[in-house]
Write an enzyme that holds these catalytic residues in place. Structure first.
Site, PDB file in Angstrom:
ATOM      1  N   ASP A 215       0.827  -1.203   0.000  1.00  0.00           N
ATOM      2  CA  ASP A 215       0.000   0.000   0.000  1.00  0.00           C
ATOM      3  C   ASP A 215       0.868   1.262   0.000  1.00  0.00           C
ATOM      4  O   ASP A 215       1.865   1.338   0.719  1.00  0.00           O
ATOM      5  CB  ASP A 215      -0.863  -0.041   1.270  1.00  0.00           C
ATOM      6  CG  ASP A 215      -1.985   0.971   1.283  1.00  0.00           C
ATOM      7  OD1 ASP A 215      -2.833   0.911   0.391  1.00  0.00           O
ATOM      8  OD2 ASP A 215      -2.006   1.821   2.191  1.00  0.00           O
ATOM      9  N   GLU A 261      15.121 -14.985   0.474  1.00  0.00           N
ATOM     10  CA  GLU A 261      15.488 -16.050   1.418  1.00  0.00           C
ATOM     11  C   GLU A 261      14.504 -17.213   1.350  1.00  0.00           C
ATOM     12  O   GLU A 261      14.769 -18.281   1.871  1.00  0.00           O
ATOM     13  CB  GLU A 261      15.453 -15.527   2.866  1.00  0.00           C
ATOM     14  CG  GLU A 261      16.548 -14.555   3.214  1.00  0.00           C
ATOM     15  CD  GLU A 261      16.253 -13.870   4.558  1.00  0.00           C
ATOM     16  OE1 GLU A 261      15.400 -14.377   5.332  1.00  0.00           O
ATOM     17  OE2 GLU A 261      16.876 -12.828   4.810  1.00  0.00           O
TER      18      GLU A 261
HETATM   19  C1  GLC Z   1      -4.242   3.029  -0.603  1.00  0.00           C
HETATM   20  C2  GLC Z   1      -5.433   2.124  -0.546  1.00  0.00           C
HETATM   21  C3  GLC Z   1      -6.614   2.932  -0.118  1.00  0.00           C
HETATM   22  C4  GLC Z   1      -6.336   3.490   1.248  1.00  0.00           C
HETATM   23  C5  GLC Z   1      -5.028   4.275   1.266  1.00  0.00           C
HETATM   24  C6  GLC Z   1      -4.566   4.506   2.675  1.00  0.00           C
HETATM   25  O1  GLC Z   1      -4.387   4.014  -1.575  1.00  0.00           O
HETATM   26  O2  GLC Z   1      -5.614   1.476  -1.761  1.00  0.00           O
HETATM   27  O3  GLC Z   1      -7.792   2.193  -0.122  1.00  0.00           O
HETATM   28  O4  GLC Z   1      -7.382   4.331   1.639  1.00  0.00           O
HETATM   29  O5  GLC Z   1      -3.997   3.582   0.636  1.00  0.00           O
HETATM   30  O6  GLC Z   1      -4.113   3.309   3.229  1.00  0.00           O
END
Ligand code: GLC
Ligand code: MG
Length: 550
Positions: A215, A261
């Site tokens: 993310d 690993e």
């Molecule tokens: C990313 C995710 C989204 C979330 C954001 C904060 O963009 O895809 O859904 O709100 O990160 O974590």
């Protein structure tokens, strides 16, 4: 002009994989509480095997206050109780592997939930303490430090800083949150943070996961001194002091070593909102991530010339660093493409849509384009991402009542931005069951539209002309003709309105013009998005092979 990139090395599964995103909250609900859960996913995995995907990416399932639908993680090594237990996760993983599918989990390293023990300990500790140094606490500006440390804005609207009350009751430091105030950003210059995330990677790798979707993988490192941001808050791709800082690459080089690993081809795919493609490709250099989402492709208008440029630029940029291109049209953050593609090409939809949005499209036209768009995308060499429900032709849920909306972007902007709830509504399985088979009680954390029975999977399974049947056919043919590892060659007849290319034995035609075009002679259709006969209508696409070869 013919454009050609040599065939990819296919020994690594992720180079050609079709990866299906499950949003656990909205996929299948085994206990009827209106919230999807892991046993629900496990029970429905056979539908994904039947669809013909290679892997499943699970959006976050960790313990969370759910202020951002689980992207606010309170414990990286456990399961949200409403979603199940670690044993449920293990069962899901085992079932997926039995069915021949890989499992990718979502890792959220830019921020935790404010409910995470690490942040609670930071709040309880003094300014300057090691606990505070896990996150980005700073003194405020101006008299009494009453102003935020800089001008950064949250991606969900409003300031990116919140002031804390110190344990002694006085107004104190501010902490940074590029997203909701309940999502404090980590300080990735701190080795303590780096060590914790190596442990988290190992925890899931030891359990047997095949990879990670990472993310906000362009946001972990902030410019030294946290200077003011010269760009406006809606300027997604402008250089800022928090996106795409060079040092962020060190983090992924380090993680790559951890993945190496382990046996098998464990992979990472970055959520990286960075342009141009040549810069995005630096995330997937040989010692960094394996894949990055191609949001340039997702953002390309339904326009033949724009798509051709986007495809060429993608293949070239990723090839330059030895990585596969990825392709994606929908996910849990954007307006579903079975609605989005019906808008005017210049419509800017990244804040979501709702009943008051201008220019809401004709659903039939949008679906027609979505079906053509998926045939185009699944014929491209590389790895493709699908989002749950798109195989049903599911549109965006537009008419969600204000009081039912959940997205923090809606709440933080006082309803100015609709946000992303419209693509997160629980999906329909059975036309005649409560909640369309999402569960047995009819409960649903976001209301399902009353006219979704036609999209239900059980109805579409019986109908050879359904969108589900189109996806199944295309995924099977993609495998038969090894399109994922193929080479794209534009045909001389491809023009500014009609895209025509070859990939191995398959010839792909996508008609983005306003008139029908004759299909090439000497070929037979193996799958088409719509229409019949020798003419391909506007907004239709087809795959063909030489007559006698199908
Ligand atoms: C990313 C995710 C989204 C979330 C954001 C904060 O963009 O895809 O859904 O709100 O990160 O974590
Ligand atoms: Mg449930």
């Amino acid at each position: 002009m013919s454009h050609s990139i040599p065939a990819a090395d296919t020994s690594e599964w992720w180079r050609t994989a079709v990866i299906y995103q499950v949003y656990p909250r909205s996929f299948a609900d085994s206990d009827g509480d209106g919230i999807g859960d892991l046993p629900g996913v496990t029970a429905r995995l056979d539908a994904l095997a039947a669809l013909g995907v290679d892997a499943v990416w699970l959006s976050p399932f960790y313990p969370s206050p759910q202020n951002d639908a689980g992207y606010d993680v309170a414990d990286y090594c456990d399961i949200e109780p409403a979603y199940g237990t670690l044993a449920d996760f293990d069962a899901l993983l085992a079932r997926a592997h039995d069915l021949g599918m890989k499992i990718i989990v979502d890792l959220v390293p830019n921020h935790s939930s404010s409910a995470h023990r690490w942040f609670q300990e930071a709040l309880a500790s003094a300014p300057g303490s090691p606990e505070r140094a896990r996150y980005l606490f700073r003194a405020g500006r101006g008299p009494e430090g009453a102003q935020a440390p800089n001008n950064w804005q949250s991606c969900f609207g409003g300031p990116a800083w919140t002031r804390v009350v110190e344990p002694d009751g006085t107004p104190g430091e501010w902490y940074l949150h590029l997203f909701d105030s309940s999502q404090p950003d980590f300080d990735w210059s701190n080795t303590w943070v780096r060590e914790r995330f190596r442990e988290i990677l190992r925890f899931w790798l030891d359990r047997g996961v095949d990879g990670f979707r990472v993310d906000v993988a362009h946001g972990l490192i902030k410019e030294d001194g946290l200077p003011d941001n010269p760009a406006g808050p809606d300027d997604f791709f402008a250089p800022t002091p928090f996106w795409a800082q060079d040092e962020v690459h060190d983090v992924y080089r380090d993680w790559r070593e951890v993945l190496e690993e382990y046996d098998g081809d464990r992979m990472m795919c970055g959520e990286v909102w960075v342009t141009p493609l040549s810069k995005l490709a630096t995330w997937v250099r040989p010692d960094e991530m394996h894949q990055a989402f191609n949001f340039v492709y997702l953002s390309t208008a339904w326009d033949a010339a724009a798509l051709r440029t986007s495809i060429d630029d993608s293949l070239a940029a990723f090839h330059e660093v030895g990585a596969p291109s990825t392709w994606v049209l929908s996910n849990h953050d954007v307006v579903r493409h079975a609605t989005r593609l019906g808008f005017a090409p210049d419509a800017w939809l990244f804040h979501g849509i709702g009943p008051a949005t201008d220019g809401l499209p004709d659903p039939a036209l949008a679906l027609k384009r979505a079906r053509a768009a998926i045939l185009l995308m699944l014929a491209l060499p590389g790895s493709a991402y699908l989002y749950q429900g798109e195989e049903l032709g599911l549109p965006e849920a537009v008419d969600i009542p204000d009081e039912a909306r959940q997205d923090p972007a809606w709440h933080r902007t006082g309803g100015e931005r609709y946000g992303r709830d419209g693509c997160r509504v629980p999906i329909p399985w059975d036309a005649d069951s409560p909640a369309y088979g999402f569960n047995e009680t009819g409960a649903s954390w976001l209301p399902q539209p009353s006219d979704w029975a036609v999209y239900a999977r059980d109805v579409q399974e019986q109908d050879p002309a359904s969108t589900l049947s189109l996806y199944r056919a295309a995924l099977a043919l993609r495998r038969t003709y090894v399109l994922g590892s193929g080479t794209l060659r534009w045909a001389d007849e491809s023009d500014e309105d009609v895209l025509i290319f070859g990939n191995g034995e398959v010839r792909v035609v996508a008609n983005l013009s306003a008139v029908g075009v004759p299909l090439p002679e000497g070929f037979e259709v193996v799958v088409r998005s719509g229409g019949v006969g020798p003419v391909l209508g506007p907004d239709e696409a087809a795959w063909l092979v030489s007559a006698g070869r199908s």
